[in-house]
Each structure stands twice: as structure tokens, then as C-alpha cells.
Design a protein around this motif. Sequence first.
Motif, PDB file in Angstrom:
ATOM      1  N   THR A 159      -1.412 -11.154  -9.834  1.00 52.28           N
ATOM      2  CA  THR A 159      -2.716 -11.758  -9.528  1.00 52.28           C
ATOM      3  C   THR A 159      -3.808 -11.181 -10.422  1.00 52.28           C
ATOM      4  OG1 THR A 159      -2.036 -12.068  -7.239  1.00 52.28           O
ATOM      5  CG2 THR A 159      -4.416 -12.080  -7.672  1.00 52.28           C
ATOM      6  N   TYR A 185       0.714 -16.380  -6.121  1.00 52.55           N
ATOM      7  CA  TYR A 185       0.882 -14.996  -6.595  1.00 52.55           C
ATOM      8  C   TYR A 185       0.202 -14.000  -5.658  1.00 52.55           C
ATOM      9  CZ  TYR A 185       1.389 -17.530 -11.067  1.00 52.55           C
ATOM     10  OH  TYR A 185       1.743 -18.398 -12.049  1.00 52.55           O
ATOM     11  N   GLU A 187      -1.522 -11.960  -2.436  1.00 50.16           N
ATOM     12  CA  GLU A 187      -1.139 -11.587  -1.079  1.00 50.16           C
ATOM     13  C   GLU A 187      -1.913 -12.440  -0.074  1.00 50.16           C
ATOM     14  OE1 GLU A 187       1.355  -9.090  -0.414  1.00 50.16           O
ATOM     15  OE2 GLU A 187       1.543  -9.722  -2.483  1.00 50.16           O
ATOM     16  N   ASP A 193      -4.662  -7.295  -3.624  1.00 43.60           N
ATOM     17  CA  ASP A 193      -4.432  -7.384  -5.076  1.00 43.60           C
ATOM     18  C   ASP A 193      -5.627  -6.794  -5.829  1.00 43.60           C
ATOM     19  OD1 ASP A 193      -1.903  -9.106  -5.145  1.00 43.60           O
ATOM     20  OD2 ASP A 193      -3.217 -10.356  -3.932  1.00 43.60           O
TER      21      ASP A 193
HETATM   22  N1  HSE Z   1       0.519 -10.377  -4.886  1.00 44.43           N
HETATM   23  C1  HSE Z   1       1.564  -9.858  -5.718  1.00 44.43           C
HETATM   24  C2  HSE Z   1       1.146  -9.975  -7.171  1.00 44.43           C
HETATM   25  C3  HSE Z   1       2.842 -10.594  -5.458  1.00 44.43           C
HETATM   26  O1  HSE Z   1       0.160 -10.659  -7.462  1.00 44.43           O
HETATM   27  O2  HSE Z   1       1.804  -9.362  -8.017  1.00 44.43           O
HETATM   28  C4  HSE Z   1       4.047  -9.948  -6.098  1.00 44.43           C
HETATM   29  O3  HSE Z   1       4.347  -8.732  -5.509  1.00 44.43           O
END
Ligand code: HSE
Length: 319
Positions: A159, A185, A187, A193
Motif C-alpha cells: 500500500t 492491498y 488493511e 499501512d
Molecule cells: N496491507 C498489506 C500491504 C497487505 O499493503 O502490503 C499485504 O500484507
Amino acid sequence: MTAPLGVGLLGLGTVGSAVARAMGDRPRRLEHMAGRPLRLAGAAVRDGAKARDAGGVSVTTDPFDLLDDPEVDVIVEVIGGTDPAFDLHLAAFERGKHVVTANKELVARRWNELHEAARLAKRELRFEASVAAAVPVVAAARMLAASRPRVVRGLLNGTTTYICAQLDARRAFDEALADAQRLGYAEADPSADVDGLDPAYKLSILVSLLEGRHFHPDDVRRTSLRGVTAADVDEARTRGAALRYLATADFGEKATKARVAPEEVPLGSLEGEATGPQNVVRIETDLAGTLVFSGPGAGGDATASAILGDVIAIARATR
Ligand code: HSE
Ligand code: NAP
């Protein structure tokens, strides 16, 4: 024929749905690699009425329908967070199930209790998907057991890499974050993030594996990405650099120092070129030198790849 391995999914969001779809679209490959069929018994969710693209798997709102099912051998927990996930992991081990998870927060925070519960139950706790999704860095860190770690450094959050690359292209921070959420991507709470908790959990897991003892995520110093401005990006450019959200652990003689922060990386480096969910992980040790891993570190399919790799490993080991 060897009996099928029963799989119960806890969570059917971005990751859980991708696991269910992959189990539905390639049963023969999975059976060939596992040495026995994999059977998806069902998935536990919060909202039983939600429409899903999950290959028609049956859903329940009671995780104990799967935990108490004698035909479920492996629980795949992709709910996220610590509550109720921690209790569900313990319930799985108490019932003699193996556990596979992508839940980096839970593994990073409750490392000792989860490993002890798995050891007492004589069952496996596997979490390849929790760090860098499809990139097998958990397996790699385990294989470095004989080497003394010196540095771990890289991009552990898709992210924020996406946001940094969008800032390079002069897009606004909030617009870029909204895109990362839409692309699956981010959370559930994206402050994990952009304020660095998510990469801190992943770094804590890697350090714990490389040191052979728990390194708590609260010991990772975090600087939020939120303060980065277009002017910072431009200034970095004048130095031939790009800004990226880097996770770093320095294994000193006396203590390990770990941090997550916006830092400059050379334009043209793997980190400087990364624009989306790809992660970059450099691990430097005394015997093995520097190893560099790179690939998709977020997104449903990339995470399902690692989860099913863990499920297959359990299927093979328990034939
Ligand atoms: N939120 C996490 C990221 C997902 O952006 O990497 C992958 O672990
Ligand atoms: P998500 O899309 O938010 O999905 C979470 C799922 O859990 C949803 O299906 C939700 O049900 C279900 N759920 C929530 N509370 C529940 C409860 N009490 N009982 C039963 N089910 C419950 O999250 P995700 O992106 O798939 O991420 C899942 C995990 O994988 C997290 O730990 C995350 O950090 C990790 N991970 C994610 C990625 C990624 O790229 N997304 C990559 C690597 C690791 P409803 O659908 O009914 O709301």
C-alpha cells in the motif's frame, strides 16, 4: 487413495475468497502436489448475506462449525487482527487442527503463545503468507538458521509503495490510498499501512525467525508516511533518489534496532523502481552474504499462493 485433507477457512474477504477460488479452479494440480485431494469444507464469515466471488464455497457465521468438524484437518485463518483470531487459533490447536495464516498482526504479537500452543498440540503453525505474500521469505529466513543476521532492509508494504509511487506521479496522498484500498492491498483499517504497523509486524516476524526468539513489534520504531509532501519527493529527486517506506533491522552486537520510516533510495534501484504491491527484501548474514527477494507482496491471489503452499506442505507431511 489417500484420504482428502479437509480445509476450513476462517474469513472470506480479499484473501479468503482468493484461496477458495484457487481451490476450486485447480483441484488436480493441488492433488498432484499434495499427494492427496484437498477438500474445502466451508468458510466462516461475519456477514452471511454478503455476495461473494468465492467459487461457491458454503458459508457459516459460526467458526465453530468448522473448528468442530472432524473432517477439517487444517484451519486457514484470514480474518485478521487479534480478536477473535487468537482464541480461534487456540481452539484449532485444542481440537488437533493445523493452522495456516496470513495474519501478521497476530503472529507478530502472540508469537510465543501460538508457537507453544502448536508445540503442545503437536500440530503445525505456518504463516508464509504473513510476510511479503507470494515471496517465500519466511521459508528463506528459516533456512538461514546457521547464519548470523546483520541487516534486513526493504519494502514490506504494498500500500505504501503504491502511495509513494503515486506521489512521484504528483497524485494526492488520499486519492492514492483510496486506490490501494480498491485494489485490495490495504488493511481493513489502512492506518495500519500508512502509520507503519503492518510493515512493523512483518519485520518483527522476520527478526524473530532470524534471531530464534520473539522480537516484539512494539520494539520497531515507526515514523508515519502521512507527513511526506510533494516537496519532499521533489527534493529527493534532485539527489537522484526516490522516497519509499522502508523497513530496516540492524542486528548489532548488543541489541537489534528496527525501524519503519520514509527514506531515500536510489532511483533505478529495485526499491526506487517499485510502484505497486511488489515487495523487496534484502537479508544480509555472515555466512550467506546478501540475499535479495522481490515479488508480489499484497493482493488476494499472491497471498493465496503462499497459503496454499503451506497447506500443501502440511498435506504432504501428514499423508
Ligand atoms: N496491507 C498489506 C500491504 C497487505 O499493503 O502490503 C499485504 O500484507
Ligand atoms: P478482509 O478482506 O477484510 O477479509 C476479512 C474476512 O474476515 C471477511 O470475510 C470477514 O467477513 C471475516 N471476518 C471478520 N470478522 C470475523 C469474525 N468475527 N468471524 C468470522 N469471520 C470474520 O481482509 P483480507 O484483506 O482478506 O486480509 C485477511 C488477513 O490476511 C489479514 O490478516 C491481512 O493482514 C492478511 N493479508 C492480507 C493481504 C492482502 O493483500 N489483502 C496480504 C497478506 C496478508 P465478512 O466478509 O462477512 O465481512
